[in-house]
Design a protein around this motif. Structure first.
Motif, PDB file in Angstrom:
ATOM      1  N   ALA A 259       1.458  -1.028  -0.255  1.00  0.00           N
ATOM      2  CA  ALA A 259       0.117  -0.018   0.130  1.00  0.00           C
ATOM      3  C   ALA A 259       0.964   1.333  -0.186  1.00  0.00           C
ATOM      4  CB  ALA A 259      -0.704   0.059   1.549  1.00  0.00           C
ATOM      5  N   ALA A 260       1.666   1.206   0.572  1.00  0.00           N
ATOM      6  CA  ALA A 260       2.422   2.718   0.387  1.00  0.00           C
ATOM      7  C   ALA A 260       3.753   2.244  -0.637  1.00  0.00           C
ATOM      8  CB  ALA A 260       4.149   1.772   1.812  1.00  0.00           C
ATOM      9  N   LEU A 261       3.722   1.393  -1.573  1.00  0.00           N
ATOM     10  CA  LEU A 261       4.370   1.888  -2.639  1.00  0.00           C
ATOM     11  C   LEU A 261       2.952   2.163  -4.222  1.00  0.00           C
ATOM     12  CD1 LEU A 261       6.286  -0.948  -2.997  1.00  0.00           C
ATOM     13  CD2 LEU A 261       6.905   1.015  -2.481  1.00  0.00           C
ATOM     14  N   GLY A 262       2.086   2.816  -3.157  1.00  0.00           N
ATOM     15  CA  GLY A 262       0.735   2.822  -4.293  1.00  0.00           C
ATOM     16  C   GLY A 262      -0.450   2.001  -4.651  1.00  0.00           C
ATOM     17  N   LYS A 263      -0.149   0.204  -4.099  1.00  0.00           N
ATOM     18  CA  LYS A 263      -1.420   0.021  -4.848  1.00  0.00           C
ATOM     19  C   LYS A 263      -2.229  -0.752  -3.760  1.00  0.00           C
ATOM     20  CE  LYS A 263       2.200  -2.088  -7.781  1.00  0.00           C
ATOM     21  NZ  LYS A 263       1.596  -1.810  -9.519  1.00  0.00           N
ATOM     22  N   THR A 264      -3.695  -0.498  -4.553  1.00  0.00           N
ATOM     23  CA  THR A 264      -4.480  -0.962  -3.540  1.00  0.00           C
ATOM     24  C   THR A 264      -4.492  -2.132  -3.341  1.00  0.00           C
ATOM     25  OG1 THR A 264      -5.744  -2.636  -5.324  1.00  0.00           O
ATOM     26  CG2 THR A 264      -6.103   0.312  -5.454  1.00  0.00           C
ATOM     27  N   GLY A 265      -5.602  -2.601  -1.620  1.00  0.00           N
ATOM     28  CA  GLY A 265      -5.858  -4.036  -1.256  1.00  0.00           C
ATOM     29  C   GLY A 265      -6.236  -4.840  -2.231  1.00  0.00           C
ATOM     30  N   GLU A 266      -6.558  -5.042  -2.982  1.00  0.00           N
ATOM     31  CA  GLU A 266      -6.635  -6.030  -4.574  1.00  0.00           C
ATOM     32  C   GLU A 266      -5.924  -6.697  -5.004  1.00  0.00           C
ATOM     33  OE1 GLU A 266      -9.769  -6.669  -8.223  1.00  0.00           O
ATOM     34  OE2 GLU A 266     -10.648  -5.455  -5.868  1.00  0.00           O
ATOM     35  N   GLU A 267      -4.831  -5.496  -5.218  1.00  0.00           N
ATOM     36  CA  GLU A 267      -3.948  -5.437  -5.853  1.00  0.00           C
ATOM     37  C   GLU A 267      -2.394  -5.641  -5.090  1.00  0.00           C
ATOM     38  OE1 GLU A 267      -4.162  -1.682  -9.154  1.00  0.00           O
ATOM     39  OE2 GLU A 267      -3.037  -0.867  -7.360  1.00  0.00           O
ATOM     40  N   ALA A 268      -2.605  -5.574  -4.359  1.00  0.00           N
ATOM     41  CA  ALA A 268      -1.810  -6.347  -3.505  1.00  0.00           C
ATOM     42  C   ALA A 268      -2.088  -7.413  -3.026  1.00  0.00           C
ATOM     43  CB  ALA A 268      -1.795  -5.725  -2.062  1.00  0.00           C
ATOM     44  N   GLU A 269      -2.834  -8.225  -2.486  1.00  0.00           N
ATOM     45  CA  GLU A 269      -3.547  -9.218  -2.740  1.00  0.00           C
ATOM     46  C   GLU A 269      -3.142 -10.086  -3.594  1.00  0.00           C
ATOM     47  OE1 GLU A 269      -4.560 -11.325  -0.107  1.00  0.00           O
ATOM     48  OE2 GLU A 269      -5.271  -9.912   1.232  1.00  0.00           O
ATOM     49  N   ARG A 270      -2.984  -9.580  -5.121  1.00  0.00           N
ATOM     50  CA  ARG A 270      -2.608 -10.006  -6.300  1.00  0.00           C
ATOM     51  C   ARG A 270      -1.617 -10.601  -6.726  1.00  0.00           C
ATOM     52  NH1 ARG A 270      -1.125  -8.843 -11.072  1.00  0.00           N
ATOM     53  NH2 ARG A 270      -1.923  -6.617 -10.277  1.00  0.00           N
ATOM     54  N   LEU A 271      -0.850  -9.601  -6.439  1.00  0.00           N
ATOM     55  CA  LEU A 271       0.299  -9.583  -6.381  1.00  0.00           C
ATOM     56  C   LEU A 271       1.241 -10.787  -5.704  1.00  0.00           C
ATOM     57  CD1 LEU A 271       2.106  -6.084  -7.127  1.00  0.00           C
ATOM     58  CD2 LEU A 271       2.214  -7.599  -8.408  1.00  0.00           C
ATOM     59  N   LEU A 272       0.810 -10.799  -4.337  1.00  0.00           N
ATOM     60  CA  LEU A 272       1.101 -11.738  -2.953  1.00  0.00           C
ATOM     61  C   LEU A 272       1.436 -13.101  -3.592  1.00  0.00           C
ATOM     62  CD1 LEU A 272       0.517  -9.285   0.217  1.00  0.00           C
ATOM     63  CD2 LEU A 272       2.801  -9.832  -1.031  1.00  0.00           C
ATOM     64  N   GLU A 273       0.158 -13.320  -4.254  1.00  0.00           N
ATOM     65  CA  GLU A 273       0.020 -14.450  -4.072  1.00  0.00           C
ATOM     66  C   GLU A 273       0.085 -15.103  -6.026  1.00  0.00           C
ATOM     67  OE1 GLU A 273      -2.144 -17.397  -2.312  1.00  0.00           O
ATOM     68  OE2 GLU A 273      -1.825 -15.476  -0.801  1.00  0.00           O
ATOM     69  N   ALA A 274       0.693 -14.273  -6.507  1.00  0.00           N
ATOM     70  CA  ALA A 274       1.267 -14.253  -7.851  1.00  0.00           C
ATOM     71  C   ALA A 274       2.785 -14.252  -7.706  1.00  0.00           C
ATOM     72  CB  ALA A 274       0.800 -13.780  -8.717  1.00  0.00           C
TER      73      ALA A 274
END
Length: 286
Positions: A259-274
């Motif tokens: 989030a500090a790097l500008g990602k929304t919660g949904e974007e962050a979850e997707r990135l972390l899983e991938a």
């Protein structure tokens, strides 16, 4: 071998208390030595399990009695420690078996098979039994295997049926117990240690740590908020107050860092899983 009575300890009840403790301690050391011998098998099992779980599968644990309770103890820690919620339990006697002995439940092979049939090809089953022949646990492994799930077996007796039938057999050869047949002693210690090593390596391979930090832990009390803020600072270089403010909005350090790097919660979850934590942070910085 776990059921044999070792001649060395025949008169244990007549020994001085310190000598009893020394004997029990030696049994624990033998248990950890057995785990060390099993490390190559644990590594192979964890590597394939991680690949299977990347497809969205669940990590299931099967067991009865002490072995089942140790397996459940390992599984329940994966959510608070690594934010991994896809965990299932196939336990003889169900939840009641966690707090009291339901001895007859371990003989229900058909029930174990039925529960194992609830798994799918994308899932991983870890079956644990000191003897390696517990009917319920064998049934669960056979049911899961028939459905295409990856099966990992931990047992303490060489040549046990559970080891012969699993995709990844892990022998923890602890030998006879100091107190004959009490597999909550050496066999249980070896099982707990092996489960710890296996599941932690799986979580690392799934990218659920950042270095040696529990970057996906659930931040749900004051102690963890302080620890989590330090992790956010380590990942993205924020000040303490800013890190704490982000953790008040996001339940785990990795999400707060993204989030500090500008990602929304949904974007962050997707990135972390991938991509895992490190990969997600690298992509967010681009």
């Amino acid at each position: 071998m776990t059921e044999e009575a070792a001649a060395r300890y025949r008169d244990l009840d007549l020994w001085p208390p310190r000598e009893v403790l020394e004997a029990l301690y030696e049994g624990q050391l033998r248990a950890l030595a057995a785990v060390h011998r099993a490390l190559p098998h644990l590594e192979r099992a964890a590597r394939e399990a991680a690949e299977r779980l990347k497809g969205g599968g669940s990590l299931a644990y099967a067991g009865a009695g002490t072995s089942g309770r140790l397996a459940a103890m390992d599984g329940v820690e994966l959510w608070p420690t690594f934010g991994f919620s896809r965990v299932r339990f196939l336990l003889a006697g169900g939840e009641a078996g966690l707090t009291r002995a339901v001895e007859e439940a371990e003989d229900r092979e058909e029930e174990g098979f039925r529960l194992g049939q609830g798994l799918e090809a994308k899932d991983v089953l870890v079956a644990v039994a000191a003897s390696g022949r517990t009917p319920f646990t064998l049934g669960a492994l056979r049911g899961a295997k028939a459905r295409g799930a990856l099966t990992v077996a931990l047992a303490n007796n060489p040549g046990a049926p559970l080891l012969q039938e699993a995709h990844h057999p892990v022998l923890l050869d602890t030998g006879p117990e100091v107190i004959a047949g009490s597999t909550r002693l050496g066999a249980g210690t070896a099982q707990k240690a092996a489960l710890n090593l296996f599941s932690t390596l799986v979580m690392v391979l799934l990218g659920r740590t950042y270095g040696n930090l529990m970057a996906r832990m659930r931040v749900e009390n004051a102690k963890l908020r302080a620890r989590g803020a330090a992790m956010v600072r380590a990942m993205v270089g924020l000040g303490e107050e800013e890190a704490k403010a982000l953790l008040a909005r996001y339940p785990e350090p990795a999400l707060a860092a993204l989030a500090a790097l500008g990602k929304t919660g949904e974007e962050a979850e997707r990135l972390l899983e991938a991509r895992g934590v490190r990969g997600a942070l690298e992509e967010a910085r681009r």
